[in-house]
Design a protein around this motif. Structure first.
Motif, short mmCIF file in Angstrom:
data_model
loop_
_atom_site.label_atom_id
_atom_site.label_comp_id
_atom_site.label_asym_id
_atom_site.label_seq_id
_atom_site.Cartn_x
_atom_site.Cartn_y
_atom_site.Cartn_z
N LEU A 368 0.86 -1.18 0.02
CA LEU A 368 -0.04 0.03 0.09
C LEU A 368 0.77 1.25 0.01
O LEU A 368 0.44 2.25 -0.78
CB LEU A 368 -0.81 0.13 1.21
CG LEU A 368 -1.91 0.98 1.44
CD1 LEU A 368 -2.73 1.27 0.10
CD2 LEU A 368 -2.51 1.10 2.47
N GLU A 369 2.00 1.03 0.89
CA GLU A 369 2.98 2.37 1.05
C GLU A 369 3.42 2.38 -0.46
O GLU A 369 3.44 3.63 -0.93
CB GLU A 369 3.90 2.14 2.05
CG GLU A 369 4.88 3.52 2.05
CD GLU A 369 5.93 3.12 3.26
OE1 GLU A 369 6.98 3.95 3.09
OE2 GLU A 369 5.77 2.32 3.82
N ARG A 370 4.08 1.29 -1.16
CA ARG A 370 4.42 1.62 -2.59
C ARG A 370 3.55 2.11 -3.72
O ARG A 370 3.78 3.16 -4.22
CB ARG A 370 4.97 0.23 -2.95
CG ARG A 370 5.57 0.04 -4.42
CD ARG A 370 6.99 0.83 -3.95
NE ARG A 370 7.67 0.98 -5.39
CZ ARG A 370 8.83 1.37 -5.40
NH1 ARG A 370 9.43 1.69 -4.44
NH2 ARG A 370 9.50 1.48 -6.52
N LEU A 371 2.09 1.75 -3.33
CA LEU A 371 1.07 2.25 -4.37
C LEU A 371 0.92 3.67 -4.09
O LEU A 371 0.68 4.44 -5.00
CB LEU A 371 -0.12 1.41 -4.17
CG LEU A 371 -0.32 0.05 -4.82
CD1 LEU A 371 -1.34 -0.59 -4.40
CD2 LEU A 371 0.10 -0.04 -6.51
N ALA A 372 1.05 3.77 -2.66
CA ALA A 372 0.49 5.26 -2.01
C ALA A 372 1.55 6.47 -2.71
O ALA A 372 1.14 7.45 -2.79
CB ALA A 372 0.15 5.40 -0.90
N HIS A 373 2.81 6.09 -2.58
CA HIS A 373 3.97 6.86 -2.45
C HIS A 373 4.99 6.68 -3.77
O HIS A 373 5.78 7.53 -3.95
CB HIS A 373 4.70 6.92 -1.25
CG HIS A 373 3.85 7.12 -0.06
ND1 HIS A 373 3.04 5.94 0.67
CD2 HIS A 373 3.55 8.07 0.39
CE1 HIS A 373 2.53 6.65 1.54
NE2 HIS A 373 2.70 7.90 1.68
N TYR A 374 4.65 5.87 -4.52
CA TYR A 374 5.54 5.76 -5.80
C TYR A 374 4.73 5.42 -7.07
O TYR A 374 3.57 5.08 -7.15
CB TYR A 374 6.40 4.52 -5.52
CG TYR A 374 7.53 4.78 -4.54
CD1 TYR A 374 8.71 5.13 -4.83
CD2 TYR A 374 7.11 4.50 -3.16
CE1 TYR A 374 9.67 5.15 -3.87
CE2 TYR A 374 7.85 4.34 -2.20
CZ TYR A 374 9.32 5.08 -2.62
OH TYR A 374 10.25 5.19 -1.55
N ASP A 375 5.26 6.21 -8.07
CA ASP A 375 4.49 6.09 -9.35
C ASP A 375 4.89 4.61 -10.00
O ASP A 375 5.83 4.00 -10.05
CB ASP A 375 5.20 6.99 -10.37
CG ASP A 375 4.73 7.04 -11.75
OD1 ASP A 375 3.52 7.04 -11.96
OD2 ASP A 375 5.42 6.76 -12.56
N ALA A 376 3.62 4.15 -10.38
CA ALA A 376 3.58 2.85 -10.92
C ALA A 376 4.32 2.57 -12.13
O ALA A 376 4.96 1.56 -12.42
CB ALA A 376 2.06 2.23 -11.00
N LEU A 377 4.27 3.37 -13.01
CA LEU A 377 4.97 3.32 -14.30
C LEU A 377 6.58 3.62 -14.17
O LEU A 377 7.15 2.40 -14.74
CB LEU A 377 4.34 4.46 -15.34
CG LEU A 377 5.01 4.35 -16.49
CD1 LEU A 377 4.85 3.12 -17.57
CD2 LEU A 377 4.64 5.72 -17.45
N THR A 378 7.01 4.63 -13.46
CA THR A 378 8.41 4.77 -13.50
C THR A 378 9.15 4.41 -12.25
O THR A 378 10.46 4.06 -12.18
CB THR A 378 8.63 6.48 -13.41
OG1 THR A 378 8.19 7.06 -12.51
CG2 THR A 378 7.83 6.81 -14.73
N GLY A 379 8.22 4.02 -11.19
CA GLY A 379 8.87 3.58 -9.79
C GLY A 379 9.45 4.75 -9.04
O GLY A 379 10.17 4.71 -8.05
N LEU A 380 9.22 6.02 -9.64
CA LEU A 380 9.52 7.16 -8.92
C LEU A 380 8.88 7.66 -7.88
O LEU A 380 7.64 7.35 -7.87
CB LEU A 380 9.91 8.36 -9.75
CG LEU A 380 11.04 8.38 -10.91
CD1 LEU A 380 10.94 9.54 -11.83
CD2 LEU A 380 12.42 8.18 -10.32
N PRO A 381 9.09 8.36 -6.80
CA PRO A 381 8.18 8.77 -5.66
C PRO A 381 7.11 9.64 -6.56
O PRO A 381 7.41 10.28 -7.52
CB PRO A 381 9.07 9.63 -4.83
CG PRO A 381 10.64 9.03 -4.91
CD PRO A 381 10.57 8.89 -6.50
N ASN A 382 6.03 9.66 -5.94
CA ASN A 382 4.95 10.34 -6.65
C ASN A 382 4.79 11.72 -5.79
O ASN A 382 5.59 12.06 -4.92
CB ASN A 382 3.56 9.61 -6.90
CG ASN A 382 3.09 9.14 -5.18
OD1 ASN A 382 3.45 9.46 -4.27
ND2 ASN A 382 2.30 7.92 -5.17
#
Length: 802
Positions: A368-382
């Motif tokens: 959830l943290e990954r989905l919430a805080h990282y861009d799914a396409l590039t893997g960069l922080p959102n």
């Protein structure tokens, strides 16, 4: 002698005694020797005139015959003399035995008679005592005809317990008092007569319809050849309830998926359940008599456990996360609760530990943290991660008196590539851009993608302006190099960069990004493929804030604040489920201002609590009006995290509830996820107090913070609100959709209601319904409206607000 007593003379009579003796047969008999002698009136013996004088000396048989003025004495004895007998010992012994037996029989008969009379007396006394005992005893008692079950008699306790009169009870059968259907009551009565155990447990119905569990003790007896039952009835309802609870507790203990272990005061394990074995791998035989140290992972030092048991001894419990080790050596995270058990004298008797394996929860949390805080396409922080890191970097820069910069990067000509080669090619290009920028920057810097073809770069520890120019120019040069996409498509793009600096341009994260964005547009206006700095004066901003804060202090007094209302609806039915109150400021110069334009300033200047109390008072007043009209939903009011710093905040809420007279179930308080985690302990305590009042709790902007899901599990919350940042692009961004689905599934596991904010399109609503979301609010249903407009809308939609 005359009648007067005078003596006239003496008369003499001559008797022929021989004739008399002859006529009597004395002279003719030949078995007896007989003698006769006279006896005068004075009792003097006369002469023998018949028989032998010696007879009077030897014969014991003598008889006096009374005559006028005297008597005859006659003596007689057998001619052969009196017989003499010799003693026969055998005969006399036998006679003596017979006599003794006869005596004993007679004596026993007499005793039996006495006992019989005594028994009758005692029986009468016993019957009287029984009647007294039966009538006045505290226990419920019946005399029951054995075959039919008819109640022959009932004592006073039975009358009081069942609520029937004595006459009513005597007209009933014991089966009529049963809580069973009549056919089952009949069979149970018959069964109770056959079983060897002379007590049974039944449900009995009282006169008022109440069902009580009773234990019936029965003793059979015969009265006048009629078999009856003497029954004593005990009310064991409480005992049955306790037994059921104990059985339930035992069943829960055995079948709980959570591990449970119980220790003695010396922390020696005395019991474990199946959940314990399933989680740890230790069987009951492996554990009994040992201490919980067998589970130690060695990840926690002595001070950790000292603090743990200090809290247990002080508060009676401890709850938290801990790392333990299974029997096979695997280390796993565990949510553990330890409680101490004391007897009625306050003496410690047990410790009880309840724990669950939160490995999957931790994995979900990380996902959830990954989905919430990282861009799914590039893997960069959102955007959310950038905001968090930027706030952290600002705090560090303040402490170190250093500078940082925000570079807002927008790709030039990206839309041409995306439209001509397709979204797949566009996504591939974005990944390559992200890789180039990540390779260029230092490890301490943050490269984030905040949406579409927009990236933001956070550069910490800025020493010179020239350093930022070099960074910006290097990024432009890297982006200007050709990109080779799949299908041997070579593309060329450029970039425009806007730069803002802390603390020169702004002192908060939001404005730094906003100003960098504005600078980026200036770069585009300057011909693209270049950079631009934001140069607005900090002094001017400070003056504006100061003036605004002074005006805000007087806003309540000047009646410039107003509540707008935005409906919340059931996504499936469209029915109104609640209304969120949103504060607005009717600024005398700037016009209508939303909360985002002055709430942060109110928090900075310490005005927020007065505003919160005003919102609470106005909200409760309006809720009372709506509740009186039949409104059964919730009115949601937003709480600032600064409100928790005021010790009387709970009393403020309680007083407003009492003052307004609202049903507190209709009041819902919202607080952001980040605010909870900053002051978790204090907020949890306040939440518990609010729940006791009946107030509902909602977590706003959920998914934007760093909350521990296992920790949130213990907050007494009712609703999660999905932040509109995730809803806005969920129909085009799969990562947002996946994040929302994860939140909904998690909330369902915690039995929480989920409401999505910012629903503007029907596609949003359809997707949310498909994902299982409960409620929603947004422009698709209604904008935040003044009171009159929302009530007019309510009338149109039959929402019971008007």
């Amino acid at each position: 002698m005359s009648s007067t007593g005078d003596l006239w003379g003496i008369a003499s009579i001559v008797l022929d005694y021989k004739s008399i003796l002859s006529d009597s047969g004395i002279t003719s008999q030949n078995h007896l020797k007989i003698g006769l002698r006279g006896k005068n009136a004075s009792g003097t013996n006369g002469e023998i005139f018949f028989g032998d004088l010696s007879i009077f000396d030897t014969s014991p048989a003598q008889l006096d015959i009374n005559l006028p003025y005297g008597s005859w004495r006659i003596a007689a004895e057998p001619i052969e003399g009196w017989l003499t007998y010799s003693i026969n010992l055998v005969v006399w012994s036998l006679a003596l035995v017979i006599f003794m037996i006869t005596f004993l029989i007679l004596r026993q008969k007499q005793n039996i008679e006495l006992l019989h009379r005594d028994a009758i007396k005692k029986l009468l006394e016993s019957e009287q005592r029984f009647r007294t005992f039966f009538k006045d005893h505290d226990s419920v008692m019946f005399l029951i005809e054995q075959t039919s079950g008819k109640i022959i008699d009932a004592n006073d306790s039975a009358i009081e317990f069942y609520g029937y009169s004595h006459q009513q009870l005597r007209k009933k059968r014991i089966q009529d008092l049963s809580g069973f259907p009549i056919d089952k009551a009949e069979s149970e009565h018959a069964r109770s007569l056959d079983i060897e155990q002379k007590f049974s447990v039944f449900p009995h119905k009282l006169a008022d319809g109440t069902i009580r569990q009773v234990e019936v003790h029965t003793s059979p007896m015969m009265v006048d050849d009629t078999p009856i039952l003497f029954s004593i009835i005990h009310d064991i309802t409480k005992r049955v309830e306790i037994e059921k609870k104990l059985q339930l507790d035992a069943k829960v203990f055995e079948n709980s998926q959570e591990g449970v272990l119980i220790t003695d005061p010396n922390q020696r394990i005395i019991a474990v359940n199946h959940g314990f074995t399933a989680i740890t791998g230790y069987e009951e035989a492996d554990s009994i008599g040992k201490t919980p140290a067998i589970l130690s992972s060695n990840r926690h030092g002595p001070e950790f456990f000292a603090e743990m048991f200090s809290q247990v001894d002080t508060l009676g419990f401890w709850r938290g996360e801990i790392w333990n080790r299974r029997k096979n050596g695997d280390v796993y995270p565990e949510l553990l609760s330890i409680s101490k058990v004391e007897d009625e004298y306050g003496e410690l008797i047990n410790y009880v530990g309840v724990f669950s394996d939160i490995t999957r929860l931790k994995q979900s949390e990380q996902r959830l943290e990954r989905l919430a805080h990282y861009d799914a396409l590039t893997g960069l922080p959102n955007r959310l991660m950038l905001k968090s890191r930027l706030k952290h970097a600002i705090g560090l820069a303040k402490r170190q008196d250093s500078k940082l910069a925000v570079l807002f990067i927008d790709l030039d000509k990206f839309k041409i590539v995306n439209d001509s080669l397709g979204h797949v090619a566009g996504d591939e290009l974005l990944k390559q851009v992200a890789n180039r920028m990540s390779d260029r920057m230092r490890q301490s810097d943050t490269v984030s993608r905040i949406g579409g073809d927009e990236f933001v770069l956070l550069v910490e520890g800025v020493a010179h302006l020239d350093d930022l120019i070099l960074v910006a120019q290097d990024i432009i040069n890297d982006i200007n190099k050709p990109f080779m996409l799949s299908g041997e498509n070579e593309v060329f793009i450029g970039t425009s960069i806007g730069i803002s600096i802390f603390p020169n341009d702004a002192k908060d994260a939001e404005n730094l990004v906003t100003f960098a964005d504005a600078a980026m547009y200036r770069a585009k206006q300057n011909g693209r493929n270049t950079y631009s700095f934001y140069t607005e004066s900090l002094l001017q901003q400070a003056d504006v804030k100061l003036k605004l804060s002074v005006q805000l202090k007087h806003a309540i007094e000047q009646n410039e604040l107003e509540l707008f209302y935005q409906p919340q609806v059931d996504l499936l039915t469209g029915a109104l489920t609640g209304v969120e109150a949103l504060i607005r400021w009717n600024h005398p110069e700037k016009g209508l201002l939303s909360a985002s334009e002055f709430i942060e300033l109110a928090e900075e200047r310490g005005i927020i609590h007065d505003i919160s109390k005003w919102v609470l008072e106005q909200g409760c007043k309006q809720l009372k009006v709506w509740q009186d009209r039949g409104f059964t939903g919730c009115l949601s009011l937003n709480i600032s995290p600064r409100d928790f710093g005021f010790g009387d905040f709970f009393n403020d809420i309680k007083q407003q509830i009492e003052k307004s007279g609202i049903d507190p179930k209709g009041l819902e308080l919202e607080i952001t996820e980040n605010a909870i985690m900053k002051r978790a302990d204090a907020i949890m305590e306040l939440f518990k107090q609010l729940k006791e009042l009946g107030v509902s709790i909602a977590i706003d902007d959920f998914g934007t913070g760093y909350s521990s899901l296992s920790y949130l599990k213990h907050f007494p919350i009712d609703k999660l609100k999905i932040d509109q940042a995730f809803v806005k692009e969920m129909h085009t961004d799969l990562s947002d959709s996946a994040l929302i689905e994860t939140i909904i599934n998690m909330a369902r596991g915690f039995n929480l209601t989920v409401i999505a904010e910012g629903i503007e399109l029907s596609e949003h609503a359809s997707l949310l319904i498909e994902l299982g979301c409960d409620q929603g609010q947004g422009y698709l249903y209604a904008r935040p409206l003044p009171l009159g407009d929302v009530e007019a809308l309510s009338k149109t939609n039959h929402w019971a607000l008007d």
